[in-house]
Motif scaffolding. Structure first.
Motif, mmCIF file in Angstrom:
data_model
loop_
_atom_site.group_PDB
_atom_site.id
_atom_site.type_symbol
_atom_site.label_atom_id
_atom_site.label_comp_id
_atom_site.label_asym_id
_atom_site.label_seq_id
_atom_site.Cartn_x
_atom_site.Cartn_y
_atom_site.Cartn_z
ATOM 1 N N HIS A 75 41.388 35.071 43.594
ATOM 2 C CA HIS A 75 40.971 34.505 42.254
ATOM 3 C C HIS A 75 39.601 34.366 42.049
ATOM 4 C CE1 HIS A 75 40.278 31.889 39.111
ATOM 5 N NE2 HIS A 75 39.948 31.001 40.189
ATOM 6 N N ALA A 76 38.970 33.855 43.278
ATOM 7 C CA ALA A 76 37.659 33.000 43.367
ATOM 8 C C ALA A 76 36.640 34.429 43.507
ATOM 9 C CB ALA A 76 37.495 32.117 44.656
ATOM 10 N N SER A 77 37.176 35.332 44.421
ATOM 11 C CA SER A 77 36.350 36.355 44.527
ATOM 12 C C SER A 77 36.236 37.197 43.002
ATOM 13 C CB SER A 77 36.980 37.556 45.388
ATOM 14 O OG SER A 77 36.132 38.719 45.362
ATOM 15 N N THR A 78 37.275 37.141 42.359
ATOM 16 C CA THR A 78 37.165 37.722 41.106
ATOM 17 C C THR A 78 36.567 37.039 39.863
ATOM 18 O OG1 THR A 78 39.374 38.900 41.362
ATOM 19 C CG2 THR A 78 38.712 38.650 39.154
ATOM 20 N N ALA A 79 36.501 35.968 40.041
ATOM 21 C CA ALA A 79 35.567 34.879 39.227
ATOM 22 C C ALA A 79 34.280 34.939 39.331
ATOM 23 C CB ALA A 79 36.070 33.575 39.380
ATOM 24 N N LYS A 80 34.130 35.311 40.546
ATOM 25 C CA LYS A 80 32.523 35.414 41.137
ATOM 26 C C LYS A 80 31.931 36.521 40.487
ATOM 27 C CE LYS A 80 29.500 35.511 44.862
ATOM 28 N NZ LYS A 80 29.311 35.491 46.398
ATOM 29 N N TYR A 99 33.130 38.420 37.883
ATOM 30 C CA TYR A 99 33.059 38.207 36.479
ATOM 31 C C TYR A 99 31.688 37.579 36.014
ATOM 32 C CZ TYR A 99 34.278 37.673 31.513
ATOM 33 O OH TYR A 99 34.513 37.706 30.233
ATOM 34 N N ASN A 100 31.575 36.363 36.603
ATOM 35 C CA ASN A 100 30.255 35.443 36.311
ATOM 36 C C ASN A 100 28.985 36.150 36.466
ATOM 37 O OD1 ASN A 100 32.001 33.569 35.419
ATOM 38 N ND2 ASN A 100 32.517 32.470 37.298
ATOM 39 N N GLN A 101 28.861 36.749 37.835
ATOM 40 C CA GLN A 101 27.830 37.527 37.921
ATOM 41 C C GLN A 101 27.232 38.886 37.405
ATOM 42 O OE1 GLN A 101 27.913 37.963 42.406
ATOM 43 N NE2 GLN A 101 27.207 36.089 42.864
ATOM 44 N N LYS A 102 28.493 39.552 37.008
ATOM 45 C CA LYS A 102 28.203 40.863 36.417
ATOM 46 C C LYS A 102 28.547 41.016 34.807
ATOM 47 C CE LYS A 102 29.385 45.840 37.508
ATOM 48 N NZ LYS A 102 29.958 46.697 38.553
ATOM 49 N N TYR A 103 29.680 40.222 34.408
ATOM 50 C CA TYR A 103 30.203 40.553 33.114
ATOM 51 C C TYR A 103 30.073 39.323 32.196
ATOM 52 C CZ TYR A 103 32.416 44.640 35.225
ATOM 53 O OH TYR A 103 32.469 45.808 35.807
ATOM 54 N N LYS A 104 30.014 38.182 32.730
ATOM 55 C CA LYS A 104 30.201 37.095 31.514
ATOM 56 C C LYS A 104 28.993 36.959 30.496
ATOM 57 C CE LYS A 104 31.146 31.950 31.573
ATOM 58 N NZ LYS A 104 32.548 32.006 31.183
ATOM 59 N N CYS A 163 39.259 46.475 34.986
ATOM 60 C CA CYS A 163 39.624 45.768 33.817
ATOM 61 C C CYS A 163 38.444 45.027 32.958
ATOM 62 C CB CYS A 163 40.777 44.743 34.174
ATOM 63 S SG CYS A 163 42.579 45.403 34.826
ATOM 64 N N PHE A 164 37.598 44.490 33.865
ATOM 65 C CA PHE A 164 36.590 43.995 33.018
ATOM 66 C C PHE A 164 35.525 44.809 32.438
ATOM 67 C CE2 PHE A 164 36.512 40.333 36.561
ATOM 68 C CZ PHE A 164 37.867 39.604 35.899
ATOM 69 N N ARG A 165 35.466 45.945 33.274
ATOM 70 C CA ARG A 165 34.490 47.034 32.777
ATOM 71 C C ARG A 165 35.162 47.684 31.539
ATOM 72 N NH1 ARG A 165 34.664 51.067 37.251
ATOM 73 N NH2 ARG A 165 36.193 52.199 36.100
ATOM 74 N N GLU A 166 36.440 47.935 31.532
ATOM 75 C CA GLU A 166 37.068 49.024 30.674
ATOM 76 C C GLU A 166 37.448 48.162 29.371
ATOM 77 O OE1 GLU A 166 37.077 52.293 30.610
ATOM 78 O OE2 GLU A 166 36.313 52.254 32.612
#
Length: 501
Positions: free
Chosen positions: A234-239, A241-246, A170-173
């Motif tokens: 949730h926390a894994s997903t947030a990590k 997102y913050n590391q790769k996409y934010k 989802c983040f990527r697309e």
């Protein structure tokens, strides 16, 4: 009929009695404050077996009986352009939607469904094209049935990696267009509802607990395991997102919490203690780990070894793993101390009776805006005043009643006023989303819906018709009215009732 109804906006100008701030307008809110509306994928989209979508646990649940199902729902899958146009005409800033995991990745992991991917890209692009900000919820309780069958879904830690991989797609697309992500919708309702009482999918429970005769589950342990795994996912997903996409996408990520407001039934010390205990079990169950890295002390004391522990690494991962908090609020409850003779499940652990205030029921909610103020003040005082979006708030009405839903207008006016009061009192609340934009497939009772737009579910075309609440909300958003006036309401002779539609 629609033209006659829209004339009603001219008359929406005076006040109800003083249940909240009177005389406010949209311009009284801080610059950048967001107003929106919301739906969820399963309740809105339909098209359950089209274009590669696989079954979710909701499909299995509703098809296990002989009642209505969500196979067509509002047919949002085919009518999304029409709905986005209605949102644009209404003046919405934002729209909250969810992604069907079973549509995007039908098996739960692995191959992405190109037609599902195209649908969500088209929907998001349509919103953006009309100037409407998409707020996307990744999980609205529609787990792919394949993962439930394979390893039990949320009761197994395998779900953490699978959910993170789904989020990554989802983040990527979609992440270049989506700036607001909510990971999991109301885990503090999904865990006890689906794994203790068994009243929602996947309908796990065990004797002597549970509302129905569930085929599997453990009411004493599974609710706590499930919410624990949801927090870790949730926390894994947030990590991720913050590391790769934010940094590239400039978005933010949060999680939602269902929040009754709760007040003691009496002034007794027992009821006061029970009320705080209930707040810890409902609100603190989610927010304590997110803010402090662990569960509330009262939960650890009562639940004991049945409550999972966070390792030091997990605690650090969960703590501060959100940019904003999504609050879901509908009503207020009285709390009475109650020693349950059945010990050992989530509901019994709370040792409290939850009692409706006033004339409220599950389907008729009194206007109690001070309850939302209470929730926002409690979070401000106890959890560091995080950024908040009210992601669901609304009132159900009988689906086949009049389009003139003045009770809902009063409710919305009062609760939006309570948000303004909370903001003025220092709450960092940044947005309000009404539930729901259109009448949805409501699985608890299909006869009670929340929509601003009436959907005729008997019509193959699923025609949308504006209710008075749609007209009032639109007028409010456009700054042409401050308050509703039931005394000046004019009813079109062509729309007194929907019972024959």
């Amino acid at each position: 009929m629609e033209h006659i109804l829209f004339l009603l906006t001219i008359f929406l100008g005076l006040a109800f009695s003083g249940r909240c701030i009177n005389g406010y307008s949209r311009n009284d809110f801080p610059k950048g404050f967001v107003f929106g509306s919301a739906t969820s994928a399963f309740q809105w989209e339909g098209a359950v077996d089209e274009d590669g979508r696989a079954p979710s646990i909701w499909d299995t649940f509703v098809h296990s009986g002989s009642g209505p199902n969500g196979d067509i729902a509002c047919d949002g899958y085919h009518k999304y352009k029409e709905d986005v146009r209605l949102m644009y005409d209404m003046g919405l800033d934002a729209f909250r939607l969810s992604i069907s995991w079973a549509r995007l990745i039908p098996s739960g992991r692995g191959q992405v469904n190109p037609k599902g991917l195209r649908f969500y890209k088209n929907l998001i692009n349509e919103l953006i094209r009309h100037g409407i900000e998409p707020h996307v919820t990744l999980y609205h309780n529609d787990l792919p049935q394949a993962l439930e069958d394979e390893y039990g879904g949320w009761i197994d830690r395998k779900i953490i990696d699978d959910f993170t991989a789904f989020a990554n797609v989802c983040f990527r697309e979609f992440g270049n267009s989506v700036k607001f992500w909510s990971t999991i919708n109301e885990p503090n309702m999904l865990a006890p509802g689906g794994y203790d009482a068994g009243i929602i999918p996947p309908s796990h429970c065990s004797p002597p607990f549970g509302t129905f005769n569930c085929s599997r589950g453990n009411s004493s342990t599974e609710p706590y395991i499930v919410l624990h795994n949801m927090l870790l996912a949730h926390a894994s997903t947030a990590k991720l997102y913050n590391q790769k996409y934010k940094d590239k996408q400039n978005g933010s990520i949060g999680i939602t919490c269902y929040a009754f407001w709760m007040v003691p039934l009496t002034s007794s010390k027992e009821d006061e203690i029970a009320t705080q205990r209930a707040k810890d079990f409902y609100i603190g169950w989610v927010l304590h780990p997110l803010v402090f890295g662990d569960y509330p002390d009262v939960m650890k004391k009562i639940v004991g070894k049945r409550l999972p522990n966070f390792s030091e690494e997990e605690s650090n991962l969960v703590k501060d793993s959100f940019d904003f908090l999504g609050v879901i609020h509908y009503t207020t409850l009285n709390i009475k101390h109650f020693s349950n003779s059945l010990q050992g499940d989530y509901n019994a652990d709370i040792n409290a009776a939850l009692i409706n205030v006033g004339n409220s029921t599950l389907f008729t909610i009194d206007v109690l805006p001070w309850g939302l103020e209470g929730v926002l003040e409690y979070i401000k005082q106890n959890y560091g005043n995080p950024p908040i979006y009210i992601l669901e708030n609304g009132q159900p009405t009988y689906h086949h009643s009049s389009l003139n839903d003045m009770g809902r207008v009063e409710y919305l006016h009062a609760y939006i006023g309570s948000v303004l009061k909370s903001v003025r009192n220092g709450s960092d609340t940044r947005g309000y989303f009404q539930w729901s934009f259109v009448d949805l497939f409501e699985f608890v009772n299909v006869n009670y819906t929340y929509g601003l737009y009436y959907v005729n579910f008997s019509d193959p075309e699923r025609k949308r018709s504006p209710k008075t609440s749609a007209l009032w909300y639109s007028a409010f958003l456009k700054g042409t009215t401050k308050e509703p006036n039931k005394n000046l309401l004019v009813v079109s002779s062509s729309s007194p009732s929907l019972s024959s539609q």
